[in-house]
Motif scaffolding. Structure first.
Motif, PDB file in Angstrom:
ATOM      1  N   SER A  78     -23.446 -24.052 -29.842  1.00  0.00           N
ATOM      2  CA  SER A  78     -22.796 -25.292 -30.283  1.00  0.00           C
ATOM      3  C   SER A  78     -21.282 -25.128 -30.323  1.00  0.00           C
ATOM      4  N   ILE A 100     -18.922 -27.350 -27.956  1.00  0.00           N
ATOM      5  CA  ILE A 100     -17.938 -28.267 -28.529  1.00  0.00           C
ATOM      6  C   ILE A 100     -16.549 -27.979 -27.963  1.00  0.00           C
ATOM      7  N   CYS A 154     -16.373 -29.335 -24.561  1.00  0.00           N
ATOM      8  CA  CYS A 154     -16.253 -30.802 -24.587  1.00  0.00           C
ATOM      9  C   CYS A 154     -14.828 -31.237 -24.897  1.00  0.00           C
ATOM     10  N   CYS A 209     -23.164 -33.226 -29.000  1.00  0.00           N
ATOM     11  CA  CYS A 209     -22.547 -32.424 -30.066  1.00  0.00           C
ATOM     12  C   CYS A 209     -23.218 -32.709 -31.410  1.00  0.00           C
TER      13      CYS A 209
END
Length: 543
Positions: free
Chosen positions: A163, A167, A170, A358
């Motif tokens: 994660s 993130i 992203c 997310c």
């Protein structure tokens, strides 16, 4: 070591109590039709030798939703998209997903059969003990228990670490110059983000336990709305054009350096990782109203739902796939943000499309954290880990095994430090998670199959000859997965591409066996049981 309580009857004055017939050959449970499902389930748990300590607050749909959240399709596929890209590209992505999903359906069906007979939070660990011959049931349960606990911890660690990396990738769809994101995170920054995510997931799981079923329900609708938006926008805009159907379904371009066949197999890590949570939901059996029926349905139904969601998510991305070589050479190791940005043409649009993933990543981390705490607590309840008296306590205010949850969190954070030594740490986390969970799932399936599957005949989910076929497929997959995911995903091997999964796996194995020889061999008796116990939980509930 945890004490082994005798069976007790908990019932109200207006209900007929459940009746038990405990002998050396069977445990037969008869539930009056006026009994509530939670009361009946608690009666079965007591017959198995445990005091009910957790509230049964999940319905069939809610436990199915949690099972879906643990897999977190499409998030689980997005964070590991790199592996099938180097393994073989489009063919590896689509057909690898189809093949592994079919195999995992066999694994899930096999576990569902067994769980319908032995529905406890101990999950596959308890089942392995009950199904094994007395002569070696302790060591089988010990191996399975440690594998299950380590697998839960490592998958949760991989989810939270993935994660953090996802993130960051992203955010970096916004660029200061071509190919240079606005947040080129250093190792310590990635670790701090991982730390924040881990703390958040533990806080929500501990403090918001009664609200988690609603969070899981929200996640279902959030996921499918997010997938539909991605499908529509990516295919409709397709700034760089669209590939043909022939390219999507037949192109095979290995980038890993391995021989063709083995390269395809290495690329299966994506699908194996995304489906590795199949049996994690079994640890929630003592919080489900009718686990012997609900949990098997949730396991199998979720695998089918995940399969469809995975295809809906991945096929549109392959239609707009940029150059594969550029994707596998990304410093982030996260191709999906780049794919989405290439398709929609704007950083803002790409970020908004990635935002649902997310959010799903955080919800998945919360679900996995919850599963970790239950698996640790259940194993500690039977004295399977050091200082079990600390970890088997249930916090009555929060209605969670808080100490076990904190133990899992500390282990995850400590292992996360591996990232400072190697940027391929995520490969080790996900690889070890898949390996250990695969081993833990194989244990009860193997001993049940070798024992003639006679205990399965007393459950609500007996598949007969089809179940035996599923057992064979599940065990064959286990034999392949363990060595497969110990291999580096890319050759020639360098310091940046080495796979630390075997090292981490061996370290846990050494700790487990050392604790067994130092303590367990003399004092570990396994779960409470009646010799050769078989539980009759068939449809009518009668003897």
């Amino acid at each position: 070591m945890a004490s082994k309580p005798e069976s007790h009857q908990h019932h109200s004055s207006t209900q007929k109590p459940p009746s038990y017939d405990l002998d050396a050959n069977s445990i037969k449970y008869e539930a009056d039709i006026e009994q509530s499902e939670p009361t009946a389930a608690n009666g079965v748990l007591e017959a198995l030798g445990y005091e009910p300590e957790l509230q049964r607050n999940r319905s069939t749909l809610q436990v199915a939703f949690m099972s879906f959240v643990l897999a977190a399709i499409p998030y689980g596929l997005a964070t590991t998209f790199y592996y099938p890209l180097i393994g073989g590209g489009p063919v590896n992505i689509i057909w690898g997903w189809v093949i592994v999903s079919a195999i995992i359906l066999c694994v899930g069906a096999s576990l569902g059969e067994i769980t319908s007979v032995y529905p406890t939070a101990g999950g596959v660990y308890y089942q392995s003990y009950m199904l094994s011959p007395p002569a070696y049931r302790r060591i089988v349960a010990w191996i399975c228990g440690w594998s299950y606990v380590v697998g839960n911890i490592m998958i949760t660690l991989a989810v939270n670490f993935g994660s953090a990396q996802f993130i960051i990738a992203c955010v970096n769809v916004f660029e200061v110059s071509p190919g240079v994101g606005i947040f080129e995170a250093e190792a310590y920054q990635t670790f701090l983000l991982f730390l924040g995510i881990t703390l958040l997931c533990n806080a929500v799981s501990a403090l918001g336990n009664k609200w988690l079923p609603y969070l899981d329900t929200f996640a279902i609708f959030w996921t499918f709305v997010g997938i539909l938006v991605v499908i529509v926008c990516v295919l409709a805009i397709a700034k760089e054009g669209r590939h043909s159907g022939e390219y999507v379904f037949t192109t095979f371009e290995p980038q890993s350096g391995w021989p063709v066949g083995w390269s395809f197999c290495v690329g299966l890590l994506q699908a194996a990782y995304a489906t590795s949570s199949t049996g994690m939901v079994i640890s929630m059996c003592e919080e489900v109203q009718d686990p012997s029926r609900q949990v098997p349905k949730a396991i199998v139904g979720t695998i089918i739902l995940n399969f469809l969601a995975g295809l809906l998510f991945m096929i549109p991305l392959i239609f707009v796939l940029p150059d594969i070589t550029e994707l596998v050479n990304l410093a982030s190791g996260q191709p999906v943000p780049t794919i989405v940005k290439s398709a929609v043409g704007t950083s803002t649009g790409a970020f908004l499309l990635l935002l649902p993933l997310c959010v799903l990543a955080l919800i998945c981390g919360i679900g996995c954290t919850t599963a970790v705490s239950r698996s640790l607590w259940a194993f500690a309840r039977d004295g399977g880990i050091p200082w079990s008296n600390l970890w088997r306590v249930v916090d009555k205010r929060m209605n969670v095994p808080f100490n076990a949850m904190m133990l899992g969190m500390v282990i995850e954070i400590a292992l996360g430090l591996i990232y400072f030594g190697s940027t391929t740490a995520f490969n080790a986390f996900s690889g070890v998670g898949v390996i250990t969970l695969t081993v833990s799932y194989a244990c009860p399936i193997a001993v049940s199959f070798m024992g003639g599957r006679k205990q399965i005949q007393n459950g609500n989910y007996n598949l007969g000859k089809l179940g035996a076929f599923c057992n064979v497929i599940a065990l064959a997959w286990s034999a392949l997965a363990v060595p497969l995911f110990c291999m580096p995903s890319y050759i020639p091997v360098t310091a940046d591409t080495v796979n630390y999964a075997p090292v981490v796996f061996v370290c846990f194995a050494v700790i487990a066996m050392a604790w067994y020889w130092a303590w367990g061999k003399r004092k570990y008796d396994g779960p409470p049981s009646v010799d050769d116990a078989i539980i009759d939980l068939r449809n009518d509930g009668s003897s």
